[in-house]
Enzyme design. Structure first.
Site, PDB file in Angstrom:
ATOM      1  N   ASN A 152     -10.122   0.233  -0.086  1.00 14.20           N
ATOM      2  CA  ASN A 152      -8.663   0.310  -0.179  1.00 14.20           C
ATOM      3  C   ASN A 152      -8.242  -0.097  -1.593  1.00 14.20           C
ATOM      4  O   ASN A 152      -8.333  -1.262  -1.950  1.00 14.20           O
ATOM      5  CB  ASN A 152      -8.049  -0.632   0.874  1.00 14.20           C
ATOM      6  N   HIS A 192      -3.297   7.254   3.070  1.00 19.38           N
ATOM      7  CA  HIS A 192      -3.710   5.977   2.490  1.00 19.38           C
ATOM      8  C   HIS A 192      -5.080   5.595   3.055  1.00 19.38           C
ATOM      9  O   HIS A 192      -5.362   5.837   4.216  1.00 19.38           O
ATOM     10  CB  HIS A 192      -2.678   4.899   2.819  1.00 19.38           C
ATOM     11  N   CYS A 239       0.819  -1.225   0.000  1.00 16.50           N
ATOM     12  CA  CYS A 239       0.000   0.000   0.000  1.00 16.50           C
ATOM     13  C   CYS A 239       0.849   1.269   0.000  1.00 16.50           C
ATOM     14  O   CYS A 239       0.315   2.368  -0.160  1.00 16.50           O
ATOM     15  CB  CYS A 239      -0.958  -0.002   1.181  1.00 16.50           C
TER      16      CYS A 239
HETATM   17  O1  UT7 Z   1      -3.718  -1.452   3.434  1.00 18.75           O
HETATM   18  C1  UT7 Z   1      -2.655  -2.061   4.059  1.00 18.75           C
HETATM   19  C2  UT7 Z   1      -2.777  -1.981   5.513  1.00 18.75           C
HETATM   20  N1  UT7 Z   1      -3.982  -2.624   5.962  1.00 18.75           N
HETATM   21  C3  UT7 Z   1      -4.588  -2.145   7.022  1.00 18.75           C
HETATM   22  O2  UT7 Z   1      -4.187  -1.139   7.531  1.00 18.75           O
HETATM   23  C4  UT7 Z   1      -5.753  -2.918   7.594  1.00 18.75           C
HETATM   24  C5  UT7 Z   1      -5.656  -2.908   9.093  1.00 18.75           C
HETATM   25  N2  UT7 Z   1      -6.713  -3.625   9.740  1.00 18.75           N
HETATM   26  C6  UT7 Z   1      -8.000  -3.203   9.792  1.00 18.75           C
HETATM   27  O3  UT7 Z   1      -8.341  -2.232   9.163  1.00 18.75           O
HETATM   28  C7  UT7 Z   1      -8.958  -3.910  10.706  1.00 18.75           C
HETATM   29  O4  UT7 Z   1      -8.250  -4.849  11.482  1.00 18.75           O
HETATM   30  C8  UT7 Z   1     -10.106  -4.660   9.947  1.00 18.75           C
HETATM   31  C9  UT7 Z   1     -11.098  -3.650   9.369  1.00 18.75           C
HETATM   32  C10 UT7 Z   1      -9.547  -5.533   8.862  1.00 18.75           C
HETATM   33  C11 UT7 Z   1     -10.890  -5.538  10.953  1.00 18.75           C
HETATM   34  O5  UT7 Z   1     -11.373  -4.768  12.018  1.00 18.75           O
HETATM   35  P1  UT7 Z   1     -11.089  -5.217  13.532  1.00 18.75           P
HETATM   36  O6  UT7 Z   1     -11.772  -4.249  14.386  1.00 18.75           O
HETATM   37  O7  UT7 Z   1      -9.610  -5.359  13.716  1.00 18.75           O
HETATM   38  O8  UT7 Z   1     -11.809  -6.612  13.617  1.00 18.75           O
HETATM   39  P2  UT7 Z   1     -11.197  -8.009  14.043  1.00 18.75           P
HETATM   40  O9  UT7 Z   1     -10.371  -8.582  12.961  1.00 18.75           O
HETATM   41  O10 UT7 Z   1     -10.595  -7.890  15.409  1.00 18.75           O
HETATM   42  O11 UT7 Z   1     -12.516  -8.871  14.181  1.00 18.75           O
HETATM   43  C12 UT7 Z   1     -13.508  -8.615  15.215  1.00 18.75           C
HETATM   44  C13 UT7 Z   1     -14.617  -9.608  15.038  1.00 18.75           C
HETATM   45  C14 UT7 Z   1     -14.156 -11.048  14.956  1.00 18.75           C
HETATM   46  O12 UT7 Z   1     -15.117 -11.864  15.601  1.00 18.75           O
HETATM   47  P3  UT7 Z   1     -14.851 -12.452  17.068  1.00 18.75           P
HETATM   48  O13 UT7 Z   1     -13.598 -13.256  16.937  1.00 18.75           O
HETATM   49  O14 UT7 Z   1     -14.666 -11.240  17.936  1.00 18.75           O
HETATM   50  O15 UT7 Z   1     -16.089 -13.229  17.349  1.00 18.75           O
HETATM   51  C15 UT7 Z   1     -14.178 -11.339  13.475  1.00 18.75           C
HETATM   52  O16 UT7 Z   1     -14.357 -12.692  13.176  1.00 18.75           O
HETATM   53  O17 UT7 Z   1     -15.328  -9.340  13.827  1.00 18.75           O
HETATM   54  C16 UT7 Z   1     -15.374 -10.532  13.035  1.00 18.75           C
HETATM   55  N3  UT7 Z   1     -15.317 -10.158  11.616  1.00 18.75           N
HETATM   56  C17 UT7 Z   1     -16.402  -9.773  10.924  1.00 18.75           C
HETATM   57  N4  UT7 Z   1     -17.692  -9.674  11.248  1.00 18.75           N
HETATM   58  C18 UT7 Z   1     -18.541  -9.256  10.301  1.00 18.75           C
HETATM   59  C19 UT7 Z   1     -14.234 -10.080  10.816  1.00 18.75           C
HETATM   60  N5  UT7 Z   1     -14.589  -9.666   9.588  1.00 18.75           N
HETATM   61  C20 UT7 Z   1     -15.930  -9.480   9.631  1.00 18.75           C
HETATM   62  C21 UT7 Z   1     -16.861  -9.036   8.668  1.00 18.75           C
HETATM   63  N6  UT7 Z   1     -18.159  -8.943   9.048  1.00 18.75           N
HETATM   64  N7  UT7 Z   1     -16.526  -8.714   7.406  1.00 18.75           N
END
Ligand code: UT7
Length: 328
Positions: free
Chosen positions: A285, A255, A115
């Site tokens: 993104n 970004h 990115c």
């Molecule tokens: O571009 C290059 C750099 N990339 C980035 O900067 C991305 C950085 N990361 C992020 O932006 C965030 O981590 C995400 C948007 C990808 C995810 O958000 P998060 O707040 O970190 O969520 P998480 O991965 O901690 O997941 C929280 C919960 C999980 O469920 P449990 O384990 O708490 O029951 C996931 O399984 O949300 C669940 N989950 C979803 N639920 C509904 C993960 N993806 C989804 C989804 N819809 N699409």
């Protein structure tokens, strides 16, 4: 008089097809409320045509720029394409794009820093201008992320979109242009965001395809924790190094990976959200295309002399910041 590299034109291309959160709800176990609150994304553009990819979008953006600037493609010295989704492993997408737009006097190459590809490419291009060896460089960010996203994986499929953006870099001595930049990388972050197979370590096999190893693999939380600190740090570093106060900054050009990371960066810089170029809600993104897509959209609001801070964070890890004075 010191020669600096000035952005003298900008343009962009996004495909027509809109993949919104409601359609994604039918594809994976997700919902609009979760996607909006966790990422700020409402829709993304997808290039549906099977016979078109990154070079096509890059060339469309570049052709628009040349037309707008009334510039012959023969005047371009160098084409740099920032991308993680090249049309082929080789030749470089930049060569294909130069051919598509008729830039037959240009040499070219691709830069890949996930990115941060565009900000790395812009930094590299700046040096060719500052040394006086090149007069007109196209720096293009283009990615067909839909070609490497697994649309059965709810963790990643909601995040990415396709698109391209381009800037023209030319020399100036009027004090505007790219004033400062600082790039970083930390390869120990590799395991948190990468495409496992398809390279020389794990060439494509029946197994790698069956195991879905040709798609984006991400530990979102681990990436988020580092991104939210590093992107804010480097933006603040650009301000400090150049003695800029919040009121001196016309726009932050961040970004677009997650609105929460962008909010934290603006907060750290002490600037309000009306000074932040934000289009993540409609494009998601787009990896290498995010910064030039923002510049193209905000171009009509920019004035000569405006101070902009560009900043990115991506896989690698790679991150960086650029301070520039807008040139037109
Ligand atoms: O571009 C290059 C750099 N990339 C980035 O900067 C991305 C950085 N990361 C992020 O932006 C965030 O981590 C995400 C948007 C990808 C995810 O958000 P998060 O707040 O970190 O969520 P998480 O991965 O901690 O997941 C929280 C919960 C999980 O469920 P449990 O384990 O708490 O029951 C996931 O399984 O949300 C669940 N989950 C979803 N639920 C509904 C993960 N993806 C989804 C989804 N819809 N699409």
């Amino acid at each position: 008089m010191k020669i600096t590299a000035a952005i003298t034109a900008v343009s962009a291309y996004v495909p027509d097809y809109i993949l919104n959160n409601q359609e994604l709800e039918k594809m994976v176990d997700t919902n609009n409320e979760w996607i909006m609150s966790r990422s700020g994304i409402s829709e993304r553009r997808i290039l549906k045509d099977k016979d078109k990819a990154t070079a096509f979008m890059a060339a469309e953006a570049a052709k628009k720029l040349l037309e707008k600037k009334n510039l012959s493609p023969l005047e371009i010295d160098l084409t740099i394409v920032a991308t993680v989704t090249p049309d082929h492993q080789y030749p470089a997408t930049a060569n294909i794009v130069s051919d598509m737009i008729g830039a037959t006097n240009a040499w070219g190459f691709d830069i890949q820093a996930a990115c941060s590809s565009f900000i790395y490419a812009l930094t590299a291009a700046t040096k060719f201008i500052e040394t006086g060896t090149h007069k007109k460089i196209l720096v293009i960010g283009s990615d067909k992320m839909s070609s490497i996203v697994d649309y059965t994986d709810r963790k990643t499929s909601i995040l990415f979109g396709d698109g391209a953006g381009v800037v023209l870099l030319e020399p100036t001595t009027d004090g505007t242009g790219i004033i400062d930049s600082k790039m970083y990388s930390d390869g120990s972050g590799k395991k948190y965001l990468y495409q496992p197979a398809g390279g020389s370590l794990f060439p494509p096999t029946v197994e790698t395809i069956a195991n879905k190893q040709h798609f984006v693999e991400m530990d979102g939380q681990a990436v988020f924790k580092v991104a939210v600190i590093k992107m804010a740090d480097v933006a603040a570093e650009m301000m400090e190094r150049n003695h800029l106060k919040a009121e001196d900054v016309a726009y932050l050009v961040p970004h677009q990976a997650n609105k929460r990371i962008i909010d934290a960066t603006a907060n750290r810089m002490g600037i309000s959200m009306d000074k932040v170029m934000l289009n993540i809600q409609k494009y998601g993104n787009t990896t290498s295309a995010t910064l030039p897509l923002c510049l193209a959209e905000w171009e009509h609001l920019l004035k000569k002399g405006d101070n902009l801070i560009l900043t990115t964070f991506g896989a690698g890890f790679t991150w960086g910041g650029i301070y520039l004075k807008w040139s037109y």
